[in-house]
Write a protein that holds these residues in place. Structure first.
Motif, short mmCIF file in Angstrom:
data_model
loop_
_atom_site.label_atom_id
_atom_site.label_comp_id
_atom_site.label_asym_id
_atom_site.label_seq_id
_atom_site.Cartn_x
_atom_site.Cartn_y
_atom_site.Cartn_z
N SER A 173 -11.85 -0.63 15.12
CA SER A 173 -12.78 0.36 15.65
C SER A 173 -12.13 1.74 15.78
CB SER A 173 -13.58 -0.25 16.77
OG SER A 173 -14.20 -1.56 16.55
N GLN A 174 -11.21 1.59 16.49
CA GLN A 174 -10.58 3.13 16.49
C GLN A 174 -10.19 3.64 15.30
OE1 GLN A 174 -7.29 1.74 19.42
NE2 GLN A 174 -8.17 2.86 20.75
N ALA A 175 -9.77 2.87 14.62
CA ALA A 175 -9.38 3.42 13.10
C ALA A 175 -10.37 3.61 12.07
CB ALA A 175 -8.39 2.38 12.41
N GLY A 176 -11.89 3.56 12.60
CA GLY A 176 -12.96 3.85 11.73
C GLY A 176 -13.56 2.75 10.99
N ASP A 177 -12.91 1.44 11.12
CA ASP A 177 -13.58 0.23 10.68
C ASP A 177 -12.75 0.29 9.13
OD1 ASP A 177 -14.46 -2.20 9.88
OD2 ASP A 177 -16.71 -1.32 9.73
N LEU A 178 -12.79 -0.76 8.43
CA LEU A 178 -12.19 -1.14 7.34
C LEU A 178 -13.14 -0.36 6.18
CD1 LEU A 178 -11.18 -3.66 8.69
CD2 LEU A 178 -11.07 -4.53 6.36
N THR A 179 -12.45 0.44 5.16
CA THR A 179 -13.13 0.96 3.95
C THR A 179 -13.74 -0.33 3.17
OG1 THR A 179 -11.39 0.79 2.31
CG2 THR A 179 -11.48 2.72 3.92
N ILE A 180 -14.70 0.10 2.46
CA ILE A 180 -15.43 -0.85 1.47
C ILE A 180 -14.46 -1.63 0.53
CG2 ILE A 180 -15.91 0.73 -0.61
CD1 ILE A 180 -18.24 -1.99 0.87
N PHE A 181 -13.10 -0.90 0.27
CA PHE A 181 -12.16 -1.70 -0.61
C PHE A 181 -11.16 -2.30 0.22
CE2 PHE A 181 -13.21 2.43 -2.37
CZ PHE A 181 -13.74 1.97 -3.63
N GLY A 182 -11.30 -2.66 1.61
CA GLY A 182 -10.37 -3.43 2.34
C GLY A 182 -10.73 -4.96 2.24
N LYS A 183 -9.69 -5.79 2.26
CA LYS A 183 -9.83 -7.19 2.05
C LYS A 183 -10.07 -7.83 3.61
CE LYS A 183 -7.06 -9.06 -1.79
NZ LYS A 183 -5.82 -9.89 -2.19
N ARG A 184 -11.59 -8.04 3.75
CA ARG A 184 -11.99 -8.53 5.04
C ARG A 184 -11.18 -9.99 5.38
NH1 ARG A 184 -14.44 -3.92 3.62
NH2 ARG A 184 -15.90 -3.39 4.90
#
Length: 265
Positions: A173-184
């Motif tokens: 959350s501090q890092a602004g969440d994953l981008t759409i390209f991040g592997k969840r």
């Protein structure tokens, strides 16, 4: 005519492949509102390690007496918009390689592998047992404890630990969440344990896997790395020929023009 059909099919597959995205973008896919109950992993306290820096303040009813046990306030000149201002901050204790701090009057105090609460209790007990202060109030805070977040997040960087139980969700959350390209489904946590680098994997798509992970609660110096998914990998070609590039659309337009000319003939 078959040749034209093949060209149309190739163009369609090219567009489909370029535009495809991972479906694994939803967190906690195994949760059902009002139905899911999960047992969280036991909270792990942050333990003090060598090279950590601590702020330790002693207070009592007699300020003159407590001044003997507090480090001086440091003043530092900082520049702000071509002007200068004075910044004041508390000095800190750096834990040495043996896990000790050098505390005023008390001397060497071993604090390694202790929580900040345990350090506060220890120093308070020492001050009272030596009849130095009757009613001390000891406050211990972290000064340089941090974690790093890298990879496919919106604000990669180093973030301070400001509480005893920092979760990986707090860090992301501090890092602004994953981008759409991040592997969840594959977030890595790198942790130094007993002089060895261990790597843990976390699946954000599964709440059960996440909340029971040994690295759900982060420790100082942990590194969180989010891998790029296949879509990002396809968009990171050597020649930049992807769906977001001008060259991709020029090539596609050239292909479709060739097909139209063949049909017209």
């Amino acid at each position: 005519m078959n040749f034209c059909k093949n060209l149309f099919l190739a163009a369609f597959l090219l567009i489909l492949g370029a535009c495809s995205t991972s479906k694994e973008i939803t967190y906690f896919q195994d949760l059902r509102p009002g139905e899911s109950e999960l047992t969280l992993t036991t909270p792990v306290e942050i333990k003090i390690q060598p090279k950590d820096k601590l702020s330790i303040l002693v207070n009592s009813q007699d300020p003159r007496l407590t001044n003997l046990f507090n480090l001086p306030i440091l003043s530092q000149q900082i520049g702000i918009d071509n002007s200068y201002a004075m910044s004041r901050g508390v000095s800190g204790y750096t834990v040495d390689l043996q896990g000790n701090i050098d505390f005023p009057v008390l001397g060497k105090v071993h604090v390694a592998d202790m929580t900040r609460e345990e350090v506060a209790v220890l120093i308070k007990s020492e001050l009272q047992s030596r009849d130095l202060i009757k009613d001390p109030v000891v406050t211990v805070e972290y000064m340089n404890l941090s974690i790093s977040v890298m990879g496919e997040v919106n604000r990669p960087g180093r973030y301070n630990i400001d509480k005893d139980h920092l979760t990986i969700l707090d860090a992301l959350s501090q890092a602004g969440d994953l981008t759409i390209f991040g592997k969840r489904e594959k977030v890595l946590v790198l942790r130094n344990e007993d002089g060895k680098q261990r790597v843990y994997g976390i699946n954000l798509c599964s709440a059960e896997h996440l909340y029971t992970s040994p690295v759900y609660y982060l420790q100082q110096n942990d590194v969180v790395y989010v891998e790029p998914n296949d879509t990002k990998a396809r968009q990171s070609t050597v020649n930049g020929n992807n769906v977001r590039s001008t060259s991709f659309w020029i090539s596609l337009a050239s292909l479709l023009t060739s097909i139209a000319v063949l049909i017209a003939k």
